[in-house]
Design a protein around this motif. Structure first.
Motif, PDB file in Angstrom:
ATOM      1  N   ILE A  16       0.834  -1.201   0.000  1.00  0.00           N
ATOM      2  CA  ILE A  16       0.000   0.000   0.000  1.00  0.00           C
ATOM      3  C   ILE A  16       0.869   1.252   0.000  1.00  0.00           C
ATOM      4  O   ILE A  16       0.634   2.199  -0.760  1.00  0.00           O
ATOM      5  CB  ILE A  16      -0.981   0.003   1.199  1.00  0.00           C
ATOM      6  CG1 ILE A  16      -1.979  -1.154   1.085  1.00  0.00           C
ATOM      7  CG2 ILE A  16      -1.695   1.359   1.307  1.00  0.00           C
ATOM      8  CD1 ILE A  16      -2.871  -1.124  -0.146  1.00  0.00           C
ATOM      9  N   GLU A  17       1.898   1.259   0.830  1.00  0.00           N
ATOM     10  CA  GLU A  17       2.799   2.419   0.885  1.00  0.00           C
ATOM     11  C   GLU A  17       3.515   2.630  -0.452  1.00  0.00           C
ATOM     12  O   GLU A  17       3.657   3.759  -0.920  1.00  0.00           O
ATOM     13  CB  GLU A  17       3.813   2.276   2.022  1.00  0.00           C
ATOM     14  CG  GLU A  17       3.204   2.382   3.406  1.00  0.00           C
ATOM     15  CD  GLU A  17       2.477   3.701   3.658  1.00  0.00           C
ATOM     16  OE1 GLU A  17       2.910   4.753   3.143  1.00  0.00           O
ATOM     17  OE2 GLU A  17       1.458   3.673   4.366  1.00  0.00           O
ATOM     18  N   LYS A  20       0.986   4.043  -2.959  1.00  0.00           N
ATOM     19  CA  LYS A  20       0.737   5.459  -2.687  1.00  0.00           C
ATOM     20  C   LYS A  20       1.891   6.316  -3.191  1.00  0.00           C
ATOM     21  O   LYS A  20       1.665   7.365  -3.789  1.00  0.00           O
ATOM     22  CB  LYS A  20       0.534   5.684  -1.190  1.00  0.00           C
ATOM     23  CG  LYS A  20      -0.811   5.219  -0.703  1.00  0.00           C
ATOM     24  CD  LYS A  20      -1.033   5.294   0.801  1.00  0.00           C
ATOM     25  CE  LYS A  20      -0.137   6.120   1.623  1.00  0.00           C
ATOM     26  NZ  LYS A  20      -0.439   6.041   3.067  1.00  0.00           N
ATOM     27  N   THR A  21       3.113   5.866  -2.973  1.00  0.00           N
ATOM     28  CA  THR A  21       4.288   6.612  -3.423  1.00  0.00           C
ATOM     29  C   THR A  21       4.306   6.712  -4.944  1.00  0.00           C
ATOM     30  O   THR A  21       4.506   7.786  -5.505  1.00  0.00           O
ATOM     31  CB  THR A  21       5.578   5.938  -2.919  1.00  0.00           C
ATOM     32  OG1 THR A  21       5.551   5.918  -1.495  1.00  0.00           O
ATOM     33  CG2 THR A  21       6.814   6.665  -3.418  1.00  0.00           C
ATOM     34  N   MET A  25      -0.202   9.916  -4.471  1.00  0.00           N
ATOM     35  CA  MET A  25      -1.572  10.181  -4.025  1.00  0.00           C
ATOM     36  C   MET A  25      -1.614  11.334  -3.043  1.00  0.00           C
ATOM     37  O   MET A  25      -1.028  11.273  -1.970  1.00  0.00           O
ATOM     38  CB  MET A  25      -2.183   8.922  -3.405  1.00  0.00           C
ATOM     39  CG  MET A  25      -2.392   7.824  -4.412  1.00  0.00           C
ATOM     40  SD  MET A  25      -3.135   6.359  -3.690  1.00  0.00           S
ATOM     41  CE  MET A  25      -4.779   6.959  -3.395  1.00  0.00           C
ATOM     42  N   GLY A  28      -3.088  10.477   0.309  1.00  0.00           N
ATOM     43  CA  GLY A  28      -2.376   9.371   0.940  1.00  0.00           C
ATOM     44  C   GLY A  28      -2.728   9.172   2.398  1.00  0.00           C
ATOM     45  O   GLY A  28      -2.783   8.050   2.881  1.00  0.00           O
ATOM     46  N   MET A  31      -5.567   6.988   2.939  1.00  0.00           N
ATOM     47  CA  MET A  31      -5.328   5.620   2.496  1.00  0.00           C
ATOM     48  C   MET A  31      -4.285   4.991   3.417  1.00  0.00           C
ATOM     49  O   MET A  31      -3.188   4.650   3.000  1.00  0.00           O
ATOM     50  CB  MET A  31      -4.833   5.666   1.043  1.00  0.00           C
ATOM     51  CG  MET A  31      -5.007   4.413   0.250  1.00  0.00           C
ATOM     52  SD  MET A  31      -6.688   3.849   0.010  1.00  0.00           S
ATOM     53  CE  MET A  31      -7.296   4.947  -1.238  1.00  0.00           C
ATOM     54  N   ALA A  66      -7.104   4.038  -7.542  1.00  0.00           N
ATOM     55  CA  ALA A  66      -7.487   4.584  -6.240  1.00  0.00           C
ATOM     56  C   ALA A  66      -8.881   4.096  -5.851  1.00  0.00           C
ATOM     57  O   ALA A  66      -9.129   3.761  -4.687  1.00  0.00           O
ATOM     58  CB  ALA A  66      -7.438   6.109  -6.274  1.00  0.00           C
TER      59      ALA A  66
END
Length: 75
Positions: A16-17, A20-21, A25, A28, A31, A66
């Motif tokens: 997930i991280e 997002k990176t 996002m 972020g 999330m 997303a």
């Protein structure tokens, strides 16, 4: 490279991280990696695989990914 063959909460949060990176996002914070459950590991891995395999993503691809992550988030 992280070993993602194990279905652990730690690996879910890592993916997930990374997603997002890569997606940069702005939302972020909404999330949180901890909001995702290991029960959705395979689906999260699929999203992770798509995101990491592309050098660039269109705005519509980012929005679709997303949205998919939103569906996978634990309620």
């Amino acid at each position: 490279m992280k070993d993602l063959s194990q279905k652990t909460q730690e690996n879910v949060e890592y993916m997930i991280e990374e997603i997002k990176t890569k997606l940069r996002m702005a939302t972020g914070a909404a999330m949180l990696a901890s909001a995702f459950n290991v029960d959705q590991y395979d689906d999260i891995f699929d999203v992770y695989d798509i995101v990491m395999s592309k050098e660039r993503l269109s705005i519509s691809e980012v929005e679709a990914l997303a949205m998919e992550l939103g569906k996978l988030r634990s309620k």
